[in-house]
Design a protein around this motif. Structure first.
Motif, short mmCIF file in Angstrom:
data_model
loop_
_atom_site.label_atom_id
_atom_site.label_comp_id
_atom_site.label_asym_id
_atom_site.label_seq_id
_atom_site.Cartn_x
_atom_site.Cartn_y
_atom_site.Cartn_z
N SER A 47 0.86 -1.18 0.00
CA SER A 47 0.00 0.00 0.00
C SER A 47 0.89 1.23 0.00
O SER A 47 1.68 1.43 0.93
N ASN A 68 0.09 4.16 0.59
CA ASN A 68 -0.31 5.13 1.60
C ASN A 68 0.04 4.73 3.03
O ASN A 68 0.00 5.56 3.92
N THR A 69 0.39 3.46 3.25
CA THR A 69 0.68 3.03 4.62
C THR A 69 2.02 2.32 4.79
O THR A 69 2.43 2.08 5.92
N ARG A 127 5.18 11.33 0.67
CA ARG A 127 3.84 11.10 1.24
C ARG A 127 3.64 11.92 2.52
O ARG A 127 2.57 12.49 2.74
N GLU A 128 4.67 12.03 3.36
CA GLU A 128 4.56 12.79 4.60
C GLU A 128 4.43 14.28 4.33
O GLU A 128 3.72 14.99 5.04
N GLY A 152 0.90 14.55 1.75
CA GLY A 152 -0.32 13.83 2.11
C GLY A 152 -0.44 12.52 1.34
O GLY A 152 0.39 12.19 0.50
N LYS A 153 -1.50 11.80 1.65
CA LYS A 153 -1.70 10.48 1.05
C LYS A 153 -1.91 10.59 -0.46
O LYS A 153 -2.41 11.59 -0.97
N PHE A 154 -1.52 9.53 -1.14
CA PHE A 154 -1.72 9.43 -2.58
C PHE A 154 -3.20 9.19 -2.85
O PHE A 154 -3.86 8.45 -2.13
N THR A 155 -3.72 9.81 -3.90
CA THR A 155 -5.12 9.57 -4.29
C THR A 155 -5.20 8.66 -5.51
O THR A 155 -6.27 8.17 -5.84
N GLN A 178 0.33 8.75 -9.13
CA GLN A 178 1.03 9.84 -8.46
C GLN A 178 2.42 9.44 -7.99
O GLN A 178 3.27 10.29 -7.76
N LEU A 200 -3.47 1.35 -3.38
CA LEU A 200 -3.68 2.52 -2.54
C LEU A 200 -3.90 2.09 -1.15
O LEU A 200 -3.81 1.71 -0.29
#
Length: 125
Positions: free
Chosen positions: A65, A67-68, A93-94, A97-100, A104, A125
């Motif tokens: 993932s 995002n995590t 990412r930090e 922000g999180k990837f949508t 990206q 994601l």
């Protein structure tokens, strides 16, 4: 005659070691010691309310993932990504922000089109 003597000697030697080999070999009919599962302790029983764990970044299918995941997880799952590029993904990412969208990830410095395409099936994601 010489050949017969060597053959007889070899056969006699093999037969003389047979009882020793049979004693050393495990008996197929003997019972094998089995271990019983350890009894459940109070700590391992679910006695309280269930706490929802944080989403796992790496799945059994070998996907990660974006995002995590940690830098170590990125480096272990993605082909061609070492700790430096993995840390760049986490830093990006930090900061932003999180990837949508998975696409990206191509905006991260050091992640080119070829590297992204090589790992597309390992990302979620």
């Amino acid at each position: 005659m010489k050949k017969l003597g060597i053959t007889s000697l070899s056969l006699a030697l093999a037969l003389s070691t047979l009882p020793v080999m049979l004693q050393a070999a495990p008996n197929a009919t003997s019972s094998v010691a089995t271990t019983a599962p350890a009894p459940a302790t109070a700590a391992s029983k679910n006695t309280g309310p269930q706490v929802k764990k944080e989403q796992v970044a790496v799945t059994d299918e070998g996907t990660v993932s974006i995002n995590t995941a940690t830098a170590e997880e990125f480096a272990s799952v993605m082909n061609g990504v070492g700790m430096k590029k993995a840390q760049a993904i986490v830093s990006y990412r930090e900061e932003l922000g999180k990837f949508t969208d998975i696409e990206q990830l191509r905006e991260v410095p050091g992640i080119g089109a070829a590297l992204f395409e090589r790992n597309r099936d390992r990302l979620k994601l």
